[in-house]
Design a protein around this motif. Structure first.
Motif, PDB file in Angstrom:
ATOM      1  N   SER A 122       0.839  -1.199   0.000  1.00 24.69           N
ATOM      2  CA  SER A 122       0.000   0.000   0.000  1.00 24.69           C
ATOM      3  C   SER A 122       0.873   1.248   0.000  1.00 24.69           C
ATOM      4  N   GLU A 123       0.618   2.157  -0.938  1.00 23.97           N
ATOM      5  CA  GLU A 123       1.378   3.399  -0.983  1.00 23.97           C
ATOM      6  C   GLU A 123       0.997   4.330   0.163  1.00 23.97           C
ATOM      7  N   GLN A 124      -0.236   4.235   0.589  1.00 25.73           N
ATOM      8  CA  GLN A 124      -0.699   5.051   1.705  1.00 25.73           C
ATOM      9  C   GLN A 124      -1.154   4.130   2.833  1.00 25.73           C
ATOM     10  N   LEU A 125      -0.233   3.872   3.735  1.00 24.52           N
ATOM     11  CA  LEU A 125      -0.500   3.009   4.888  1.00 24.52           C
ATOM     12  C   LEU A 125      -0.208   3.808   6.143  1.00 24.52           C
ATOM     13  N   SER A 126      -1.234   4.100   6.911  1.00 24.57           N
ATOM     14  CA  SER A 126      -1.075   4.967   8.076  1.00 24.57           C
ATOM     15  C   SER A 126      -0.389   4.250   9.232  1.00 24.57           C
ATOM     16  N   PHE A 127       0.431   4.996   9.932  1.00 25.92           N
ATOM     17  CA  PHE A 127       1.050   4.493  11.155  1.00 25.92           C
ATOM     18  C   PHE A 127      -0.027   4.069  12.147  1.00 25.92           C
ATOM     19  N   THR A 128      -1.119   4.815  12.226  1.00 26.59           N
ATOM     20  CA  THR A 128      -2.201   4.487  13.161  1.00 26.59           C
ATOM     21  C   THR A 128      -2.813   3.128  12.846  1.00 26.59           C
ATOM     22  N   THR A 129      -2.935   2.790  11.572  1.00 26.09           N
ATOM     23  CA  THR A 129      -3.486   1.495  11.169  1.00 26.09           C
ATOM     24  C   THR A 129      -2.608   0.356  11.663  1.00 26.09           C
ATOM     25  N   MET A 130      -1.305   0.494  11.499  1.00 25.71           N
ATOM     26  CA  MET A 130      -0.386  -0.552  11.939  1.00 25.71           C
ATOM     27  C   MET A 130      -0.231  -0.565  13.464  1.00 25.71           C
ATOM     28  N   PHE A 131      -0.323   0.603  14.080  1.00 28.18           N
ATOM     29  CA  PHE A 131      -0.276   0.670  15.543  1.00 28.18           C
ATOM     30  C   PHE A 131      -1.448  -0.100  16.133  1.00 28.18           C
ATOM     31  N   ALA A 132      -2.622   0.050  15.534  1.00 29.16           N
ATOM     32  CA  ALA A 132      -3.807  -0.667  16.013  1.00 29.16           C
ATOM     33  C   ALA A 132      -3.644  -2.171  15.834  1.00 29.16           C
ATOM     34  N   LEU A 133      -3.064  -2.596  14.714  1.00 28.90           N
ATOM     35  CA  LEU A 133      -2.808  -4.026  14.506  1.00 28.90           C
ATOM     36  C   LEU A 133      -1.896  -4.578  15.594  1.00 28.90           C
ATOM     37  N   ALA A 134      -0.800  -3.886  15.867  1.00 33.56           N
ATOM     38  CA  ALA A 134       0.132  -4.344  16.892  1.00 33.56           C
ATOM     39  C   ALA A 134      -0.540  -4.415  18.255  1.00 33.56           C
ATOM     40  N   ALA A 135      -1.371  -3.423  18.568  1.00 32.75           N
ATOM     41  CA  ALA A 135      -2.061  -3.410  19.855  1.00 32.75           C
ATOM     42  C   ALA A 135      -2.988  -4.618  20.005  1.00 32.75           C
ATOM     43  N   VAL A 136      -3.704  -4.960  18.933  1.00 28.87           N
ATOM     44  CA  VAL A 136      -4.618  -6.107  18.987  1.00 28.87           C
ATOM     45  C   VAL A 136      -3.835  -7.411  19.107  1.00 28.87           C
ATOM     46  N   LYS A 137      -2.808  -7.568  18.299  1.00 25.02           N
ATOM     47  CA  LYS A 137      -2.044  -8.827  18.291  1.00 25.02           C
ATOM     48  C   LYS A 137      -1.276  -9.036  19.590  1.00 25.02           C
ATOM     49  N   TRP A 138      -0.884  -7.952  20.234  1.00 23.43           N
ATOM     50  CA  TRP A 138      -0.146  -8.072  21.485  1.00 23.43           C
ATOM     51  C   TRP A 138      -1.059  -7.966  22.711  1.00 23.43           C
ATOM     52  N   ASP A 139      -2.358  -7.996  22.487  1.00 23.10           N
ATOM     53  CA  ASP A 139      -3.343  -7.987  23.579  1.00 23.10           C
ATOM     54  C   ASP A 139      -3.210  -6.771  24.489  1.00 23.10           C
ATOM     55  N   ILE A 140      -2.907  -5.638  23.897  1.00 20.64           N
ATOM     56  CA  ILE A 140      -2.838  -4.397  24.660  1.00 20.64           C
ATOM     57  C   ILE A 140      -4.255  -3.829  24.768  1.00 20.64           C
ATOM     58  N   GLU A 141      -4.697  -3.575  25.966  1.00 19.89           N
ATOM     59  CA  GLU A 141      -6.053  -3.058  26.186  1.00 19.89           C
ATOM     60  C   GLU A 141      -6.243  -1.761  25.399  1.00 19.89           C
ATOM     61  N   ILE A 142      -7.434  -1.585  24.838  1.00 16.24           N
ATOM     62  CA  ILE A 142      -7.674  -0.524  23.872  1.00 16.24           C
ATOM     63  C   ILE A 142      -7.391   0.873  24.419  1.00 16.24           C
ATOM     64  N   ASN A 143      -7.786   1.170  25.654  1.00 11.19           N
ATOM     65  CA  ASN A 143      -7.543   2.502  26.206  1.00 11.19           C
ATOM     66  C   ASN A 143      -6.070   2.717  26.543  1.00 11.19           C
ATOM     67  N   GLN A 144      -5.404   1.663  26.989  1.00 13.12           N
ATOM     68  CA  GLN A 144      -3.968   1.772  27.221  1.00 13.12           C
ATOM     69  C   GLN A 144      -3.237   2.032  25.909  1.00 13.12           C
ATOM     70  N   ALA A 145      -3.673   1.342  24.852  1.00  9.36           N
ATOM     71  CA  ALA A 145      -3.044   1.537  23.550  1.00  9.36           C
ATOM     72  C   ALA A 145      -3.271   2.952  23.034  1.00  9.36           C
TER      73      ALA A 145
END
Length: 222
Positions: A122-145
């Protein structure tokens, strides 16, 4: 200390190799024209961007991205990712987000997150999109993330202000201490923001970011 909390620390660490340190997001141009001259003016600048920018765009979309990654809703993920880029008002801000998002996707692939590989081209891939993926995969609670997302941006902006205004290290810590107190209320607002109210309105940031693209002397990347 839980593993997920330590993962959040890893994700928000300045040593995360995504290149955030290379960007000032208009702050360098604000210093160049004399808008930022001391601790008080730096605090006002960063506070306004955090409250009227990130808390009204990146963070509410992060909450939606987090849930979309949990549901593996690719259509929603791509729609939200596109929405972020549609509101990056200069080529500099778009290039910054794409560079950091691409860097984080490559890192996550190397760390075994196969989901990121589907986005690598993807030419336009947001850091926020990947940050959210990492948070979900690493089981980081949503508000902490979400707190970590705001915190990492704040820390980077203060680091830029220390170099550019310039501020002393103590003033930098004083600035962080003052502004981190705003984060809990901003998270509450971001969670409650309806879809049709998502979006930032920071015309001066857009103007200064555009000017930074051709600024003669600069420390930070355009």
């Amino acid at each position: 200390m839980s593993v997920s909390l330590m993962r959040l620390m890893q994700l928000t660490s300045p040593s995360l190799p995504v290149g955030a340190f290379a960007y000032s997001q208009g702050l360098e141009s604000a210093v160049e024209i004399g808008l930022l001259t001391d601790l008080a003016s730096s605090r006002l600048w960063i506070k306004n961007i955090m409250s009227q920018g990130l808390a009204r765009l990146d963070v509410p979309i992060f909450y939606r991205l987090y849930r979309a990654w949990q549901a593996l809703d690719e259509a929603e993920l791509r729609s939200l990712n596109a929405q972020i880029f549609a509101q990056r008002e200069t080529s500099e801000l778009q290039a910054e987000d794409a560079h950091m998002g691409g860097a984080l996707s490559r890192l996550l692939i190397d760390l075994g997150m196969t989901e990121a590989a589907l986005w690598q081209r993807s030419e336009q891939l947001s850091f926020t999109t990947m940050f959210a993926l990492a948070a979900v995969k690493w089981d980081i609670e949503i508000n902490q993330a979400a707190t970590g997302l705001l915190w990492s941006w704040l820390e980077n902006q203060v680091a830029a202000a220390i170099k550019l205004v310039p501020l002393g290290q103590t003033d930098g810590q004083r600035l962080i201490g003052q502004l981190l107190e705003d984060i809990p209320a901003l998270l509450v607002m971001a969670q409650q923001l309806p879809d049709d109210e998502i979006g930032s309105c920071l015309p001066m940031l857009a103007i200064l970011s555009a000017q930074h693209e051709t600024q003669y002397s600069r420390l930070f990347r355009s």
